[in-house]
Design an enzyme around this catalytic site. Structure first.
Site, PDB file in Angstrom:
ATOM      1  N   GLY A 381       0.828  -1.204   0.000  1.00 34.96           N
ATOM      2  CA  GLY A 381       0.000   0.000   0.000  1.00 34.96           C
ATOM      3  C   GLY A 381       0.854   1.241   0.000  1.00 34.96           C
ATOM      4  O   GLY A 381       2.078   1.182   0.161  1.00 34.96           O
ATOM      5  N   PRO A 383       2.527   4.929   1.207  1.00 35.23           N
ATOM      6  CA  PRO A 383       3.136   5.300   2.494  1.00 35.23           C
ATOM      7  C   PRO A 383       2.114   5.915   3.438  1.00 35.23           C
ATOM      8  O   PRO A 383       1.177   6.586   3.024  1.00 35.23           O
ATOM      9  CB  PRO A 383       4.194   6.346   2.085  1.00 35.23           C
ATOM     10  CG  PRO A 383       4.447   6.107   0.632  1.00 35.23           C
ATOM     11  CD  PRO A 383       3.157   5.614   0.066  1.00 35.23           C
ATOM     12  N   GLY A 384       2.308   5.670   4.710  1.00 33.32           N
ATOM     13  CA  GLY A 384       1.505   6.322   5.728  1.00 33.32           C
ATOM     14  C   GLY A 384       0.179   5.674   6.044  1.00 33.32           C
ATOM     15  O   GLY A 384      -0.628   6.258   6.768  1.00 33.32           O
ATOM     16  N   VAL A 385      -0.083   4.452   5.528  1.00 33.48           N
ATOM     17  CA  VAL A 385      -1.371   3.813   5.817  1.00 33.48           C
ATOM     18  C   VAL A 385      -1.279   2.853   7.005  1.00 33.48           C
ATOM     19  O   VAL A 385      -2.269   2.213   7.352  1.00 33.48           O
ATOM     20  CB  VAL A 385      -1.907   3.068   4.578  1.00 33.48           C
ATOM     21  CG1 VAL A 385      -2.199   4.047   3.462  1.00 33.48           C
ATOM     22  CG2 VAL A 385      -0.940   1.990   4.113  1.00 33.48           C
ATOM     23  N   GLY A 386      -0.088   2.726   7.610  1.00 37.68           N
ATOM     24  CA  GLY A 386       0.029   1.930   8.828  1.00 37.68           C
ATOM     25  C   GLY A 386       0.552   0.526   8.628  1.00 37.68           C
ATOM     26  O   GLY A 386       0.266  -0.343   9.462  1.00 37.68           O
ATOM     27  N   LYS A 387       1.334   0.285   7.583  1.00 37.87           N
ATOM     28  CA  LYS A 387       1.829  -1.077   7.340  1.00 37.87           C
ATOM     29  C   LYS A 387       2.809  -1.509   8.429  1.00 37.87           C
ATOM     30  O   LYS A 387       2.702  -2.603   8.978  1.00 37.87           O
ATOM     31  CB  LYS A 387       2.513  -1.139   5.966  1.00 37.87           C
ATOM     32  CG  LYS A 387       1.606  -0.808   4.792  1.00 37.87           C
ATOM     33  CD  LYS A 387       2.300  -1.003   3.471  1.00 37.87           C
ATOM     34  CE  LYS A 387       3.476  -0.075   3.276  1.00 37.87           C
ATOM     35  NZ  LYS A 387       3.102   1.346   3.269  1.00 37.87           N
ATOM     36  N   THR A 388       3.769  -0.644   8.737  1.00 35.44           N
ATOM     37  CA  THR A 388       4.801  -1.016   9.712  1.00 35.44           C
ATOM     38  C   THR A 388       4.228  -1.096  11.120  1.00 35.44           C
ATOM     39  O   THR A 388       4.490  -2.049  11.863  1.00 35.44           O
ATOM     40  CB  THR A 388       5.951   0.007   9.663  1.00 35.44           C
ATOM     41  OG1 THR A 388       6.471   0.062   8.330  1.00 35.44           O
ATOM     42  CG2 THR A 388       7.062  -0.401  10.611  1.00 35.44           C
ATOM     43  N   SER A 704      -5.229   3.565 -19.220  1.00 34.99           N
ATOM     44  CA  SER A 704      -6.482   3.851 -18.523  1.00 34.99           C
ATOM     45  C   SER A 704      -6.989   5.273 -18.745  1.00 34.99           C
ATOM     46  O   SER A 704      -8.111   5.588 -18.354  1.00 34.99           O
ATOM     47  CB  SER A 704      -6.311   3.612 -17.014  1.00 34.99           C
ATOM     48  OG  SER A 704      -5.354   4.498 -16.477  1.00 34.99           O
ATOM     49  N   LYS A 747      -8.090   4.935  -7.256  1.00 32.52           N
ATOM     50  CA  LYS A 747      -8.533   6.035  -8.118  1.00 32.52           C
ATOM     51  C   LYS A 747      -9.812   6.663  -7.593  1.00 32.52           C
ATOM     52  O   LYS A 747      -9.964   7.895  -7.557  1.00 32.52           O
ATOM     53  CB  LYS A 747      -8.733   5.527  -9.537  1.00 32.52           C
ATOM     54  CG  LYS A 747      -7.447   5.080 -10.230  1.00 32.52           C
ATOM     55  CD  LYS A 747      -7.730   4.489 -11.598  1.00 32.52           C
ATOM     56  CE  LYS A 747      -6.451   4.034 -12.292  1.00 32.52           C
ATOM     57  NZ  LYS A 747      -6.705   3.435 -13.615  1.00 32.52           N
TER      58      LYS A 747
END
Length: 827
Positions: A381, A383-388, A704, A747
Site C-alpha cells: 500500500g 506510504p503512511g497507511v500503517g503497514k509497519t 487507462s 482512483k
C-alpha cells in the site's frame, strides 16, 4: 682493513722517507681495500706476479712499493686502465710465507702518490709517480672540524660493537688532523671503497674532515635506528617472557590452591553453555568440535578468539526459547482495534491465524502437527497507511517479541545469509542477529520495504530471501557464518511494500498479498481523533485539557494541507499545530486552546492544495481523469486545444508509448464519430490538435486515460464543456468499447478526496466497487460505461460554449502553487 694494536705515531725518521720515495715504483694492485698514509695494515698476496713484485721489493734498498686500488674488485689481474690514479707509497716492514703459497705482508703507508705513467707491464706493473702531499692550513674551521670528528667517532665507538675502546683512546691522543683522518678512515666500519678512495684523493685535510664527518653522521643515524628497533624488539620479548613466566607461576599457584586456571575455567564455562543452549544435534556437534579445537590452542593464538566468537554466537541463539502465544481471539481483536482503525481484512486474517493455531493446540497431535506455520503476509500500500505499525500491533496481540528489519537499499546477499568464517571480522546475517537480540525463536519479524531491495556484483538479497520466506524450507535455514541449520518455521514473517512490480515473481509467489488502500476523509478524521491527536499532544509535552481539535479543523487540515493516501503528513501537520500551542503555553498563556476551522490557516499558513476541478474545467477541451501511483491514487487533467494547421496531432506531457497510442486511438475514434458528434469534417483538415497532460516533469504511462483523452478531444471539437464534478477512467478501443482497468479503489478514493461527485468506470469494473468503503459508495455516484458514447453522454454538457479565444483550452495556464507529485503509473 684494521689497525694493528700497539701502533704508535711513526718516528720522525720514517716521516722523512717521503722525500726518499723513488720516482719509479713497482705498483701492487689492491682489491677491496684502500691503504692510507700513516697507517699500518696487513695484506695477503696470492698472485704470481704480485709475489714476484714483493720478493724483488724486499731485496731492494728502500723496500718501498706503490699500493693502488682496483676500480673493480672482480678483475683477477687488473691492468693500468683498471686502477685508480691516486694510491699510497708504503714500506714493507715484514713478510711471511704461508703454507698455501701465499705471502703475508705488514706494510706502513708513507705518502700519497699520483701515477704519472706506467713504464713496465711485465713481469709486474711499474710506474713513474709523484708525491701528492696533503695540504694542511691551520684555521678555526679546521679545529672545529677536528673536534667534531672526535665527538662523532666517540659516539660511533659506543654504538659499533666491532670498534674497541682503545681505538677511541688513540684518537683522543692524536693532535695531527692528518693522522686523525687516516686513522679513523682506516678503522671505519662498512665504509664503501668508493668513499675511501674519495677521501684519499682529496688534497685538503679540511675537505677530508668534512667528508669524514658526513660519512660518520650517516652511519650514526643507521646505527641509532637499528639500536632503537633492537631495543623495542627486546622490550616486547621481555614483556612476553615476563607474562609467560607470571602466567606459569599463576598456574602453579592455582594448582597448589586447588583452583582452575583461566583457560580451563573458560572452557568449562563454554561446555556448560553448550549443554544449556539445547541446540539441534548438528549445532551441538559443531560446537563440541570447535570446543575441542580450543582446548589444544594457547589463549594467545588468533584462531582461539575466532572460535570463541563463533561459540558465543552459537550458544546465545534462542535454539529452544519461545514466548507463549496469546490465543484469546476476543483479547486479540481488542488490541488490534486499539492500535488501528478499520483495516478489517488484515485483522480478520490475523484472527484466522490465531483461531487455527488454537484449534491445533487444543486438539492435540504431535509437535509437527501442532506447529502451524501459516503463510507469509505481505502488506502492500501507499506510504503512511500503517503497514509497519500494524506489525507491532500483531506482535502485541500475539504476545510475541517484535523485530523490524529494513531492507531498503540492501545490495549484499551476506546481509541475509552472513559471511563465511574464512573472512576476517565475519558475522552472521541480519536474520540470525535479529533472533539473538529478540531472545526468542518465534518473534514477529517485519521485513520492511521489500520492494526496494537492490542487487549488484555482491549478490541478490531477494534471491536469498526465497529460502527465508518459504514455509517449506525455512525450517532448515543455514546461515553462512553458523554453517548449521536453524529453524525459522516458528517466526511470523510480515513483509511491507509500496508496490509489487519490483518484487521478483518467485518471491511474490511465496507471500500472501494483502492490499492496503488509502483512507477516506472520514476515516482520517477517526484516525486523527483516536490516535494521531492524543499521540501528538503527549509527544509535544501538552495535557489533554490544554488543547482540543474540532472535527471541522481536522477535516480542514486533511483537505487543504495534505493530499495523501495515508495519514503521515496529517500527523505531521497536527504536530505542527501542537508545537505552536506549546510555544504559547511556554510564554505564559494558560487558557485551554480549541483548534477551530478558522484557526487552522492562522496556525499553518496558507493552504497548500485547492479544489481546482471546477476552475480547470470551465472551458471546453479539459477533462478530469484518475491515475494510480505508488503512493495512492490521484486525479489529473487532460487538456486539448486546436490551432490553424493541417491534420497535425501533437501529444506532450512526458508520456509513455502506451499512453501515446491511447491518445491516437482516442483521436481516431472521435474522427470516426464526427457526424454523430456534430463535428465539421473540414475541422480536421484546417486545424492541428494538441493534447497535453500537465505536470510535464512527471512520467506517465498506461491505457487507462483513453476515455479521458477521447472526452477532452470531443469536448474541444464540439465546444461542449465537461461537467466539473466528474472524473473518469478506462481503456478504449477503435470500435468505442470501454475496457476494464486496475487500481479502481485507489482512483475512486482520489476522486473522493478531490471533492468530485460522479465517477465514470468501465462496466466490467463493477465488481471492484465492493472494495470501496461504505461512506465513499454512498457519497459518490457511479456511471458504468460499456461504450465511449456512454461516457460522452454522462460527461459532456448539452449546451455548446464557444471559447473566447476560439481555440479551446489553452495549454498554458497560471497555476496555483501546489506540491509536486511522484511518478504516475497506469494499469
Amino acid at each position: 682493513m684494521q689497525i694493528l694494536s700497539g701502533r704508535k705515531e711513526p718516528e720522525k725518521t720514517e716521516q722523512d722517507k717521503g722525500n726518499e720515495i723513488p720516482a719509479e715504483l713497482p705498483i701492487l694492485p689492491l682489491r677491496g681495500t684502500v691503504v692510507f698514509p700513516m697507517t699500518v695494515i696487513p695484506l695477503n698476496v696470492g698472485q704470481t706476479r704480485s709475489i714476484r713484485l714483493v720478493d724483488e721489493a724486499v731485496t731492494s734498498s728502500t723496500r718501498i712499493i706503490g699500493l693502488v686500488t682496483s676500480k673493480d674488485d672482480k678483475i683477477e689481474e687488473p691492468g693500468p686502465g683498471d686502477l685508480y690514479g691516486v694510491g699510497t707509497a708504503a714500506i714493507i716492514h715484514r713478510m711471511l710465507r704461508a703454507p698455501d703459497n701465499t705471502v703475508r705482508l705488514i706494510v706502513q703507508g708513507l705518502e700519497r702518490i699520483r701515477i704519472k705513467e706506467f713504464t713496465t707491464h711485465d713481469p709486474y706493473l711499474k710506474a713513474r709517480v709523484e708525491v701528492a702531499e696533503d695540504r694542511v692550513e691551520k684555521s678555526v674551521q679546521l679545529e672545529a672540524l677536528q673536534r667534531n670528528t672526535i665527538e662523532l667517532f666517540r659516539r660511533l665507538v659506543a654504538l659499533a660493537p666491532n670498534l674497541p675502546e682503545e681505538l677511541l683512546m688513540a684518537a683522543l691522543n692524536v693532535d695531527d688532523p692528518r693522522q686523525l683522518v687516516y686513522m679513523i678512515a682506516s678503522s671505519f666500519p662498512r665504509l664503501e671503497i668508493k668513499d675511501q678512495q674519495e677521501l684519499l684523493e682529496l688534497d685538503s685535510i679540511e675537505d677530508k674532515l668534512a667528508k669524514l664527518n658526513a660519512l660518520m653522521t650517516n652511519e650514526l643515524e643507521v646505527l641509532e635506528l637499528g639500536k632503537k628497533i633492537a631495543t623495542q624488539a627486546q622490550g616486547e620479548l621481555e614483556k612476553n617472557q615476563r607474562e609467560y613466566i607470571l602466567r606459569e607461576q599463576l598456574k602453579q599457584i592455582k594448582k597448589e590452591l586447588g583452583e582452575e586456571d583461566e583457560q580451563a575455567s573458560e572452557l568449562k564455562e563454554y561446555d556448560k553453555k553448550i549443554a544449556d543452549a539445547k541446540m539441534s544435534p548438528e549445532g551441538e556437534k559443531e560446537a563440541r568440535r570447535e570446543l575441542d579445537r580450543m582446548r589444544t590452542m594457547p589463549p594467545a593464538a588468533a584462531e582461539y578468539h575466532v572460535i570463541k566468537t563463533y561459540l558465543d554466537w552459537l550458544t546465545d541463539l534462542p535454539w529452544n526459547k519461545t514466548t507463549k502465544d496469546n490465543l484469546e481471539i476476543a483479547a486479540a481483536r481488542v488490541i488490534l482495534d486499539e492500535d488501528h482503525y478499520d483495516l478489517k481484512d488484515i485483522k480478520e486474517r490475523l484472527l484466522e491465524y490465531l483461531a487455527v493455531r488454537k484449534l491445533r493446540l487444543e486438539r492435540g497431535g504431535d509437535e509437527e502437527t501442532r506447529a502451524y506455520k501459516g503463510s507469509i503476509l505481505c502488506f502492500v500500500g501507499p506510504p503512511g497507511v500503517g503497514k509497519t505499525s500494524l506489525g507491532q500491533s500483531i506482535a502485541r496481540a500475539l504476545g510475541r517479541k517484535f523485530i523490524r528489519m529494513s531492507l531498503g537499499g540492501m545490495h549484499d546477499e551476506a546481509e541475509i545469509r552472513g559471511h563465511r568464517r574464512t573472512y576476517i571480522g565475519a558475522l552472521p546475517g541480519r536474520i540470525v542477529q535479529s533472533l539473538k537480540r529478540a531472545e526468542s525463536k518465534n518473534p514477529v519479524m517485519m521485513l520492511d520495504e521489500v520492494d526496494k531491495l537492490g542487487s549488484d556484483f555482491r549478490g541478490d538479497p531477494s534471491s536469498a530471501l526465497l529460502e527465508v520466506l518459504d514455509p517449506a524450507q525455512n525450517k532448515n535455514f543455514r546461515d553462512h557464518y553458523l554453517d548449521v541449520d536453524f529453524d525459522l518455521s516458528q517466526v511470523i514473517f510480515i513483509c511491507t511494500a509500496n508496490q509489487l512490480d519490483p518484487v521478483q515473481p518467485a518471491l511474490r509467489d511465496r507471500m500472501e498479498i494483502i492490499q492496503l488502500s488509502g483512507y477516506t476523509e472520514e476515516e482520517k478524521l477517526q484516525i486523527a481523533r483516536g490516535y494521531l491527536v492524543p499521540r501528538q499532544i503527549e509527544e509535544n509535552g501538552l495535557k489533554k485539557e490544554e488543547v482540543t481539535f474540532e472535527d471541522d479543523a481536522i477535516r480542514q487540515i486533511a483537505r487543504d494541507f495534505t493530499r495523501e493516501a495515508g495519514v503521515r503528513n496529517l500527523e505531521r501537520q497536527i504536530g505542527s499545530v501542537c508545537r505552536k500551542i506549546a510555544t504559547g503555553i511556554a510564554e505564559g498563556k494558560t487558557a485551554p486552546v480549541v483548534v477551530t476551522k478558522e484557526q487552522v490557516s492562522e496556525l499553518l499558513g496558507k493552504p497548500r492544495f485547492y479544489a481546482e476541478v471546477a476552475e480547470r474545467t470551465t472551458m471546453p477541451g479539459v477533462a478530469t481523469g484518475m491515475a494510480w501511483t505508488p503512493v495512492g491514487g490521484d486525479i489529473l487533467f487532460i487538456e486539448a486545444t486546436k490551432m490553424p494547421g493541417g491534420k497535425g496531432f501533437i501529444v506532450t506531457g512526458q508520456l509513455g508509448d502506451v499512453m501515446k497510442e491511447s491518445a491516437q486511438a482516442a483521436l481516431s475514434f472521435v474522427r470516426s464519430k464526427s457526424k454523430e458528434l456534430g463535428i465539421d469534417d473540414k475541422m480536421f483538415q484546417r486545424n492541428d490538435i494538441h493534447l497535453h497532460i500537465p505536470e510535464g516533469a512527471t512520467p506517465k504511462d498506461g491505457p487507462s486515460a483513453g476515455v479521458t483523452m477521447a472526452t477532452a478531444i470531443a469536448s474541444l471539437l464540439t465546444d461542449r464543456q465537461v461537467k466539473n464534478d466528474i472524473a473518469m477512467t478506462g481503456e478504449i478501443t477503435l470500435r468505442g468499447r470501454v475496457l476494464p482497468v486496475g487500481g479502481i479503489k485507489e482512483k475512486v478514493l482520489a476522486a473522493h478526496r478531490a471533492g468530485l461527485k460522479l465517477v465514470i468506470l468501465p462496466k466490467r469494473n463493477e465488481k471492484d466497487l465492493d472494495d470501496l468503503p461504505d461512506q465513499v459508495r454512498s457519497e459518490l455516484k457511479f456511471v458504468l460505461a460499456e461504450q465511449v458514447t456512454d461516457v460522452f453522454a454522462a460527461a459532456l454538457s448539452a449546451k455548446r460554449v464557444k471559447p473566447s479565444n476560439g481555440a479551446g483550452a489553452s495549454g498554458i495556464e497560471l497555476r496555483k502553487e501546489r506540491t509536486p507529485r511522484v511518478a504516475k503509473k497506469r494499469e
